[in-house]
Every structure is written in structure tokens, then in C-alpha cells.
Design a protein around this motif. Sequence first.
Motif, PDB file in Angstrom:
ATOM      1  N   TYR A  70       3.956  11.086   1.554  1.00 30.38           N
ATOM      2  CA  TYR A  70       3.930  12.474   1.131  1.00 30.38           C
ATOM      3  C   TYR A  70       3.014  12.652  -0.072  1.00 30.38           C
ATOM      4  CZ  TYR A  70       8.199  12.850   3.934  1.00 30.38           C
ATOM      5  OH  TYR A  70       9.119  12.815   4.953  1.00 30.38           O
ATOM      6  N   ALA A  71       2.420  13.822  -0.148  1.00 31.56           N
ATOM      7  CA  ALA A  71       1.700  14.187  -1.351  1.00 31.56           C
ATOM      8  C   ALA A  71       2.694  14.343  -2.494  1.00 31.56           C
ATOM      9  CB  ALA A  71       0.930  15.489  -1.146  1.00 31.56           C
ATOM     10  N   ASP A  72       2.267  14.002  -3.705  1.00 29.25           N
ATOM     11  CA  ASP A  72       3.158  14.088  -4.853  1.00 29.25           C
ATOM     12  C   ASP A  72       3.719  15.502  -5.044  1.00 29.25           C
ATOM     13  OD1 ASP A  72       1.272  11.727  -6.912  1.00 29.25           O
ATOM     14  OD2 ASP A  72       2.833  11.405  -5.417  1.00 29.25           O
ATOM     15  N   SER A  73       2.934  16.499  -4.702  1.00 30.77           N
ATOM     16  CA  SER A  73       3.340  17.874  -4.920  1.00 30.77           C
ATOM     17  C   SER A  73       4.475  18.329  -4.009  1.00 30.77           C
ATOM     18  CB  SER A  73       2.141  18.811  -4.752  1.00 30.77           C
ATOM     19  OG  SER A  73       1.593  18.701  -3.447  1.00 30.77           O
ATOM     20  N   VAL A  74       4.706  17.611  -2.906  1.00 30.47           N
ATOM     21  CA  VAL A  74       5.737  18.021  -1.958  1.00 30.47           C
ATOM     22  C   VAL A  74       6.851  16.994  -1.815  1.00 30.47           C
ATOM     23  CG1 VAL A  74       4.000  19.313  -0.670  1.00 30.47           C
ATOM     24  CG2 VAL A  74       4.676  17.033   0.114  1.00 30.47           C
ATOM     25  N   LYS A  75       6.702  15.839  -2.425  1.00 33.55           N
ATOM     26  CA  LYS A  75       7.689  14.781  -2.301  1.00 33.55           C
ATOM     27  C   LYS A  75       9.052  15.245  -2.817  1.00 33.55           C
ATOM     28  CE  LYS A  75       8.126   9.796  -2.992  1.00 33.55           C
ATOM     29  NZ  LYS A  75       7.504   8.593  -3.592  1.00 33.55           N
ATOM     30  N   GLY A  76      10.070  15.014  -2.004  1.00 29.32           N
ATOM     31  CA  GLY A  76      11.410  15.457  -2.346  1.00 29.32           C
ATOM     32  C   GLY A  76      11.763  16.821  -1.801  1.00 29.32           C
ATOM     33  N   ARG A  77      10.770  17.579  -1.372  1.00 32.18           N
ATOM     34  CA  ARG A  77      10.997  18.915  -0.817  1.00 32.18           C
ATOM     35  C   ARG A  77      10.683  18.991   0.676  1.00 32.18           C
ATOM     36  NH1 ARG A  77       7.896  23.018  -2.405  1.00 32.18           N
ATOM     37  NH2 ARG A  77       6.115  21.693  -2.999  1.00 32.18           N
ATOM     38  N   PHE A  78       9.669  18.249   1.115  1.00 30.54           N
ATOM     39  CA  PHE A  78       9.242  18.275   2.510  1.00 30.54           C
ATOM     40  C   PHE A  78       9.670  16.991   3.213  1.00 30.54           C
ATOM     41  CE2 PHE A  78       5.276  21.224   2.013  1.00 30.54           C
ATOM     42  CZ  PHE A  78       6.065  22.166   1.366  1.00 30.54           C
ATOM     43  N   THR A  79       9.947  17.099   4.503  1.00 28.43           N
ATOM     44  CA  THR A  79      10.306  15.948   5.318  1.00 28.43           C
ATOM     45  C   THR A  79       9.560  16.006   6.639  1.00 28.43           C
ATOM     46  OG1 THR A  79      12.540  15.854   4.356  1.00 28.43           O
ATOM     47  CG2 THR A  79      12.158  14.644   6.399  1.00 28.43           C
ATOM     48  N   ILE A  80       8.849  14.931   6.964  1.00 29.40           N
ATOM     49  CA  ILE A  80       8.134  14.856   8.227  1.00 29.40           C
ATOM     50  C   ILE A  80       8.948  14.012   9.204  1.00 29.40           C
ATOM     51  CG2 ILE A  80       6.766  12.829   7.552  1.00 29.40           C
ATOM     52  CD1 ILE A  80       4.432  14.028   9.179  1.00 29.40           C
ATOM     53  N   SER A  81       8.954  14.416  10.460  1.00 28.62           N
ATOM     54  CA  SER A  81       9.667  13.687  11.493  1.00 28.62           C
ATOM     55  C   SER A  81       8.864  13.721  12.786  1.00 28.62           C
ATOM     56  CB  SER A  81      11.070  14.264  11.722  1.00 28.62           C
ATOM     57  OG  SER A  81      11.000  15.623  12.120  1.00 28.62           O
TER      58      SER A  81
ATOM     59  N   ALA B 278       9.486  11.032  22.395  1.00 28.77           N
ATOM     60  CA  ALA B 278       9.828  11.474  23.740  1.00 28.77           C
ATOM     61  C   ALA B 278       9.297  12.875  24.015  1.00 28.77           C
ATOM     62  CB  ALA B 278      11.333  11.417  23.955  1.00 28.77           C
ATOM     63  N   LYS B 279       9.371  13.743  23.012  1.00 30.58           N
ATOM     64  CA  LYS B 279       8.907  15.116  23.172  1.00 30.58           C
ATOM     65  C   LYS B 279       7.455  15.303  22.751  1.00 30.58           C
ATOM     66  CE  LYS B 279      13.481  17.174  22.524  1.00 30.58           C
ATOM     67  NZ  LYS B 279      14.293  18.131  21.728  1.00 30.58           N
ATOM     68  N   ASN B 280       6.871  14.255  22.177  1.00 27.76           N
ATOM     69  CA  ASN B 280       5.476  14.296  21.729  1.00 27.76           C
ATOM     70  C   ASN B 280       5.262  15.384  20.670  1.00 27.76           C
ATOM     71  OD1 ASN B 280       3.306  12.590  22.170  1.00 27.76           O
ATOM     72  ND2 ASN B 280       2.298  13.948  23.636  1.00 27.76           N
ATOM     73  N   THR B 281       6.167  15.425  19.713  1.00 30.23           N
ATOM     74  CA  THR B 281       6.092  16.422  18.657  1.00 30.23           C
ATOM     75  C   THR B 281       6.189  15.781  17.282  1.00 30.23           C
ATOM     76  OG1 THR B 281       8.488  16.803  18.669  1.00 30.23           O
ATOM     77  CG2 THR B 281       7.144  18.190  20.118  1.00 30.23           C
ATOM     78  N   VAL B 282       5.684  16.491  16.288  1.00 27.87           N
ATOM     79  CA  VAL B 282       5.864  16.124  14.898  1.00 27.87           C
ATOM     80  C   VAL B 282       6.219  17.398  14.144  1.00 27.87           C
ATOM     81  CG1 VAL B 282       3.393  16.351  14.373  1.00 27.87           C
ATOM     82  CG2 VAL B 282       4.873  14.980  12.886  1.00 27.87           C
ATOM     83  N   ASP B 283       7.273  17.329  13.348  1.00 28.75           N
ATOM     84  CA  ASP B 283       7.764  18.488  12.618  1.00 28.75           C
ATOM     85  C   ASP B 283       7.625  18.281  11.119  1.00 28.75           C
ATOM     86  OD1 ASP B 283      10.609  19.520  14.735  1.00 28.75           O
ATOM     87  OD2 ASP B 283       8.447  19.421  15.102  1.00 28.75           O
ATOM     88  N   LEU B 284       7.605  19.382  10.404  1.00 31.59           N
ATOM     89  CA  LEU B 284       7.578  19.350   8.942  1.00 31.59           C
ATOM     90  C   LEU B 284       8.611  20.330   8.432  1.00 31.59           C
ATOM     91  CD1 LEU B 284       6.100  18.146   6.442  1.00 31.59           C
ATOM     92  CD2 LEU B 284       4.703  20.227   6.448  1.00 31.59           C
ATOM     93  N   GLN B 285       9.689  19.797   7.865  1.00 30.30           N
ATOM     94  CA  GLN B 285      10.713  20.620   7.244  1.00 30.30           C
ATOM     95  C   GLN B 285      10.320  20.870   5.798  1.00 30.30           C
ATOM     96  OE1 GLN B 285      13.593  22.056   8.553  1.00 30.30           O
ATOM     97  NE2 GLN B 285      13.729  23.050   6.552  1.00 30.30           N
TER      98      GLN B 285
END
Length: 121
Positions: A59-70, A74-81
Motif C-alpha cells: 500500500y501507499a503510505d497515504s492509504v495504509k490502514g484505511r484501504f484494503t485490496i483483495s 475464481a471470479k477474476n476480480t480485484v477489489d479495493l475497500q
Amino acid sequence: QVQLVESGGGLVQPGESLRLSCVASGTTVSMPAMGWYRQAPGKERELVALFTSGGSRTYADSVKGRFTISRDNAKNTVDLQMNSLAPGDTAVYYCNARASTRYSGPFSDYWGQGTKVTVSS
């Protein structure tokens, strides 16, 4: 060729949350990395979060702790919370994938069209 389509952007107030989603299609026989980048007006595109083979997350330092990538293989997706959004997060967010269309073949970077996130009161 690999196609990436993002969704989930919108207008939110500071402190609220959004979840971005990216779906990959095409001949993705090998995709060792997927990630999210963003670009604000007048600025260069920057890395937000990266998901690499083996489940490593960066993660970029500016978003660490706030954003989560997953990633869901199987679904061929990547999400960003994205939680606790602030005005500084306002940008167009792009999905990125490093992929090969052949086993043991060369890798190329692919980009989605982008989805706009605006954080404002």
C-alpha cells in the motif's frame, strides 16, 4: 488481450467508505499482479495498492490502514475497500494487471478505463 472494467466510484463525504471492483476478462493464463492506481488532476498516476502472487499486499503510505485490496481468483476480480475517505483521495482510480496471454510468455501491463472518486462536503 486482457480487458479490465472498474466500477464503484462516486461522490461521498469525508469519512465515508467506497468499495471499488475490477473484473478481468480475456486470455489471462497468467496474472501475477493486480493493483489499483489513481490520478488526480494535474498529477501523475500513482500506485495505491498492489496484490501480487502469493497474496502479498503493498500500500501507499497515504492509504495504509484505511484501504484494503483483495483478489478473488475464481471470479477474476480485484477489489479495493476504501474507508475513512478524505478530500485528498479524490482522483480517477484505475485497475491495473500484469498478465501473460501464454504460459511462459512475455508479460504486459493492462489498464481499465478508470472510475472517478470524489470526496467532498
